[in-house]
Design a protein around this motif. Structure first.
Motif, PDB file in Angstrom:
ATOM      1  N   ALA A  13     -28.032  14.243  22.670  1.00 46.62           N
ATOM      2  CA  ALA A  13     -27.677  12.831  22.836  1.00 46.62           C
ATOM      3  C   ALA A  13     -28.507  12.200  23.950  1.00 46.62           C
ATOM      4  O   ALA A  13     -28.967  11.048  23.830  1.00 46.62           O
ATOM      5  N   HIS A  14     -28.707  12.947  25.013  1.00 44.81           N
ATOM      6  CA  HIS A  14     -29.527  12.451  26.123  1.00 44.81           C
ATOM      7  C   HIS A  14     -30.961  12.193  25.663  1.00 44.81           C
ATOM      8  O   HIS A  14     -31.578  11.185  26.033  1.00 44.81           O
ATOM      9  N   LEU A  17     -31.011   8.960  23.602  1.00 45.76           N
ATOM     10  CA  LEU A  17     -30.874   7.760  24.434  1.00 45.76           C
ATOM     11  C   LEU A  17     -32.141   7.500  25.245  1.00 45.76           C
ATOM     12  O   LEU A  17     -32.542   6.339  25.420  1.00 45.76           O
ATOM     13  N   MET A  50     -22.312   8.774  17.972  1.00 48.40           N
ATOM     14  CA  MET A  50     -22.814   7.877  19.012  1.00 48.40           C
ATOM     15  C   MET A  50     -22.637   6.412  18.622  1.00 48.40           C
ATOM     16  O   MET A  50     -22.344   5.560  19.471  1.00 48.40           O
ATOM     17  N   GLN A  54     -20.286   3.493  20.302  1.00 49.83           N
ATOM     18  CA  GLN A  54     -21.140   2.378  20.732  1.00 49.83           C
ATOM     19  C   GLN A  54     -22.142   2.808  21.810  1.00 49.83           C
ATOM     20  O   GLN A  54     -22.528   2.023  22.655  1.00 49.83           O
ATOM     21  N   TRP A  55     -22.546   4.065  21.746  1.00 48.51           N
ATOM     22  CA  TRP A  55     -23.656   4.520  22.568  1.00 48.51           C
ATOM     23  C   TRP A  55     -24.978   4.030  21.985  1.00 48.51           C
ATOM     24  O   TRP A  55     -25.941   3.857  22.717  1.00 48.51           O
ATOM     25  N   VAL A  66     -30.169   1.412  22.080  1.00 47.83           N
ATOM     26  CA  VAL A  66     -29.069   1.755  22.988  1.00 47.83           C
ATOM     27  C   VAL A  66     -27.929   0.762  22.804  1.00 47.83           C
ATOM     28  O   VAL A  66     -28.146  -0.437  22.659  1.00 47.83           O
ATOM     29  N   THR A  69     -21.885   0.466  25.148  1.00 42.68           N
ATOM     30  CA  THR A  69     -21.195   1.386  26.066  1.00 42.68           C
ATOM     31  C   THR A  69     -22.133   1.899  27.143  1.00 42.68           C
ATOM     32  O   THR A  69     -21.750   2.007  28.314  1.00 42.68           O
ATOM     33  N   VAL A  70     -23.362   2.209  26.782  1.00 41.26           N
ATOM     34  CA  VAL A  70     -24.333   2.693  27.761  1.00 41.26           C
ATOM     35  C   VAL A  70     -24.618   1.609  28.788  1.00 41.26           C
ATOM     36  O   VAL A  70     -24.756   1.874  29.991  1.00 41.26           O
ATOM     37  N   TYR A  73     -21.792   1.574  31.224  1.00 36.31           N
ATOM     38  CA  TYR A  73     -21.911   2.666  32.194  1.00 36.31           C
ATOM     39  C   TYR A  73     -22.932   2.308  33.281  1.00 36.31           C
ATOM     40  O   TYR A  73     -22.715   2.568  34.467  1.00 36.31           O
TER      41      TYR A  73
END
Length: 249
Positions: A13-14, A17, A50, A54-55, A66, A69-70, A73
């Motif tokens: 996931a990282h 993103l 994801m 909502q990532w 993106v 949600t990101v 954060y």
């Protein structure tokens, strides 16, 4: 950093993103699969999750960017520095009035993580600067930060009934700690009588964002100042916590 306990799905996931943050709405699933070396079936499940969180966002051309949600954060990350600056601005006059040090902290698992300290010019100081950690159950700050948790949350953070003692006064029973939190909820502030550090007492109050506790402040002082300063400290710390709380975040 030790990768022994790493979670592969989070690593993937990282990677997704990181790529999307550089080039939004360029990559389709098949392109991401080739670029990152992740199988389409694995990546499909990952992107579905994801997207639900909502990532990431997906447009009509099936390309990704993106998600909201990101962004939330990221905003939260920078807002914590705003809180520290506001704490320093509003906390300085409180420190001068009480002639005692003021701390700002947040909860990190079952520990209190100190974020900032306004140090009083006194010869006797408790070690509580930025980056210092204490078990939450042994501090007024921890009591404030956990005061509105339900019993299930508390038991998850403190899985053992027997709690480690830092001093002879530390609460060493989870059930006793839960009862203590009930008192903190009623009072709106927490007290610590030599529970974290021998010879020091403190009063703490929570800072809220949209009604949720996000941080806490405390005033710590040597025992010999406690009886003469306690009531004023309670009043000033509760007022400062209210001033640092906001509905904007």
């Amino acid at each position: 950093m030790d990768t022994k306990y790493s979670v592969p799905a989070l690593d993937r996931a990282h990677a997704v993103l990181s790529l999307l943050s550089e080039e939004p709405y360029k990559w389709k699933l098949s392109d991401l699969s080739k670029e990152l070396g992740i199988s389409k079936s694995t990546l499909y499940s990952l992107l579905q999750t994801m997207e639900r969180l909502q990532w990431v966002n997906r447009d009509r051309n099936e390309t990704y960017a993106v998600g909201r949600t990101v962004g939330d954060y990221g905003s939260a990350y920078f807002r914590q520095f705003d809180l520290i600056e506001e704490f320093r601005r509003l906390g300085e006059p409180v420190m001068r009035k009480l002639h005692e040090s003021i701390q700002l902290a947040r909860l990190d698992g079952s520990e209190v993580l100190y974020l900032a300290k306004i140090e009083a010019p006194t010869p006797v100081q408790m070690v509580s600067g930025p980056g210092v950690r204490f078990p939450a159950h042994s501090t007024g700050l921890g009591k404030s930060l956990m005061s509105e948790m339900d019993e299930e949350q508390i038991r998850l953070l403190l899985p053992e009934e027997k709690l480690p003692k830092r001093t002879m006064h530390t609460i060493d029973s989870r059930e006793a700690f839960i009862r203590e939190l009930e008192q903190v909820r009623r009072d709106g502030y927490a007290l610590d009588h030599q529970e974290g550090v021998m010879g020091f007492c403190c009063v703490s109050a929570p800072i809220r964002s949209r009604g949720e506790i996000v941080a806490a402040i405390s005033c710590s002082m040597p025992m010999h100042n406690w009886e003469t300063t306690k009531e004023t400290a309670i009043r000033e710390i509760c007022s400062l916590a209210a001033g640092l709380s906001t509905n904007r975040i």
